[in-house]
Design an enzyme around this catalytic site. Sequence first.
Site, PDB file in Angstrom:
ATOM      1  N   LYS A  11       0.817  -1.216   0.000  1.00  0.00           N
ATOM      2  CA  LYS A  11       0.000   0.000   0.000  1.00  0.00           C
ATOM      3  C   LYS A  11       0.858   1.276   0.000  1.00  0.00           C
ATOM      4  CE  LYS A  11      -4.028  -2.042   2.366  1.00  0.00           C
ATOM      5  NZ  LYS A  11      -4.939  -1.850   3.529  1.00  0.00           N
ATOM      6  N   ASN A 114      -1.791   0.554   6.889  1.00  0.00           N
ATOM      7  CA  ASN A 114      -1.284  -0.715   7.403  1.00  0.00           C
ATOM      8  C   ASN A 114      -0.471  -1.522   6.388  1.00  0.00           C
ATOM      9  OD1 ASN A 114      -3.414  -1.518   5.844  1.00  0.00           O
ATOM     10  ND2 ASN A 114      -4.535  -2.586   7.463  1.00  0.00           N
ATOM     11  N   HIS A 117      -2.167  -5.324   1.789  1.00  0.00           N
ATOM     12  CA  HIS A 117      -3.498  -5.945   1.664  1.00  0.00           C
ATOM     13  C   HIS A 117      -3.316  -7.426   1.404  1.00  0.00           C
ATOM     14  CE1 HIS A 117      -7.568  -6.857   0.273  1.00  0.00           C
ATOM     15  NE2 HIS A 117      -6.979  -7.550  -0.688  1.00  0.00           N
TER      16      HIS A 117
HETATM   17  N1  UDP Z   1      -9.516   0.401   7.417  1.00  0.00           N
HETATM   18  C1  UDP Z   1      -9.626   1.688   7.894  1.00  0.00           C
HETATM   19  N2  UDP Z   1     -10.360   1.919   9.026  1.00  0.00           N
HETATM   20  C2  UDP Z   1     -11.032   0.926   9.674  1.00  0.00           C
HETATM   21  C3  UDP Z   1     -10.925  -0.393   9.178  1.00  0.00           C
HETATM   22  C4  UDP Z   1     -10.173  -0.619   8.035  1.00  0.00           C
HETATM   23  O1  UDP Z   1      -9.061   2.611   7.318  1.00  0.00           O
HETATM   24  O2  UDP Z   1     -11.697   1.195  10.678  1.00  0.00           O
HETATM   25  C5  UDP Z   1      -8.735   0.166   6.184  1.00  0.00           C
HETATM   26  C6  UDP Z   1      -7.449  -0.609   6.424  1.00  0.00           C
HETATM   27  O3  UDP Z   1      -6.445  -0.083   5.560  1.00  0.00           O
HETATM   28  C7  UDP Z   1      -7.847  -2.017   6.031  1.00  0.00           C
HETATM   29  C8  UDP Z   1      -8.827  -1.759   4.874  1.00  0.00           C
HETATM   30  O4  UDP Z   1      -9.539  -0.596   5.298  1.00  0.00           O
HETATM   31  O5  UDP Z   1      -6.738  -2.801   5.635  1.00  0.00           O
HETATM   32  C9  UDP Z   1      -9.801  -2.864   4.582  1.00  0.00           C
HETATM   33  O6  UDP Z   1     -10.416  -3.269   5.781  1.00  0.00           O
HETATM   34  P1  UDP Z   1     -10.642  -4.829   6.108  1.00  0.00           P
HETATM   35  O7  UDP Z   1     -11.530  -4.883   7.315  1.00  0.00           O
HETATM   36  O8  UDP Z   1     -11.115  -5.525   4.860  1.00  0.00           O
HETATM   37  O9  UDP Z   1      -9.209  -5.340   6.561  1.00  0.00           O
HETATM   38  P2  UDP Z   1      -8.081  -6.225   5.847  1.00  0.00           P
HETATM   39  O10 UDP Z   1      -8.781  -7.330   5.076  1.00  0.00           O
HETATM   40  O11 UDP Z   1      -7.275  -5.301   4.959  1.00  0.00           O
HETATM   41  O12 UDP Z   1      -7.247  -6.772   6.989  1.00  0.00           O
END
Ligand code: UDP
Length: 140
Positions: A11, A114, A117
């Site tokens: 990312k 973070n 992905h």
């Molecule tokens: N994210 C965010 N705020 C939140 C939760 C998620 O900005 O409260 C972002 C974070 O970068 C995350 C992405 O949205 O990786 C997608 O969220 P998901 O719950 O699908 O997590 P992942 O599958 O990436 O672990």
Amino acid sequence: MAIEYTLSIIKPDATKRNLIGKILNRFEEAGLRIAAMKMVHLTQQQAEGFYAEHEGKAFFADLVAFMISAPVVVLVLEGESAVQNYRDLIGATNPEEARSGTIRHDFALNYRYNSVHGSDSPESAQREIAYFFVEQEIFK
Ligand code: UDP
């Protein structure tokens, strides 16, 4: 155990901090093989489409803005049980909850920024891989 393919994205927070090489190294050290890879600066439409499942959530607009703030590296990774193994390698979404030694624990800045992905199921992996790659770009 079956060979699987999963979709990975390095990312913007990581590409901006010159962490591409270090993160790729983690993938290979963990036994995942790079089957496809490209660097892309996502458009707003591409980012919104990729994260369509989160549309309507409070963090959606900020997430999309983050994902288009710099180029990303998109990859297809191959390995035994690659979907789950890669999720284990990257760690919990929130780096404060990620196990020590995981990529998010070691590199992520916070819940949003973070660093990586990873597809969360074989079905998502199939959809996400097709979102970015055509069959001829994936070297099996
Ligand atoms: N994210 C965010 N705020 C939140 C939760 C998620 O900005 O409260 C972002 C974070 O970068 C995350 C992405 O949205 O990786 C997608 O969220 P998901 O719950 O699908 O997590 P992942 O599958 O990436 O672990």
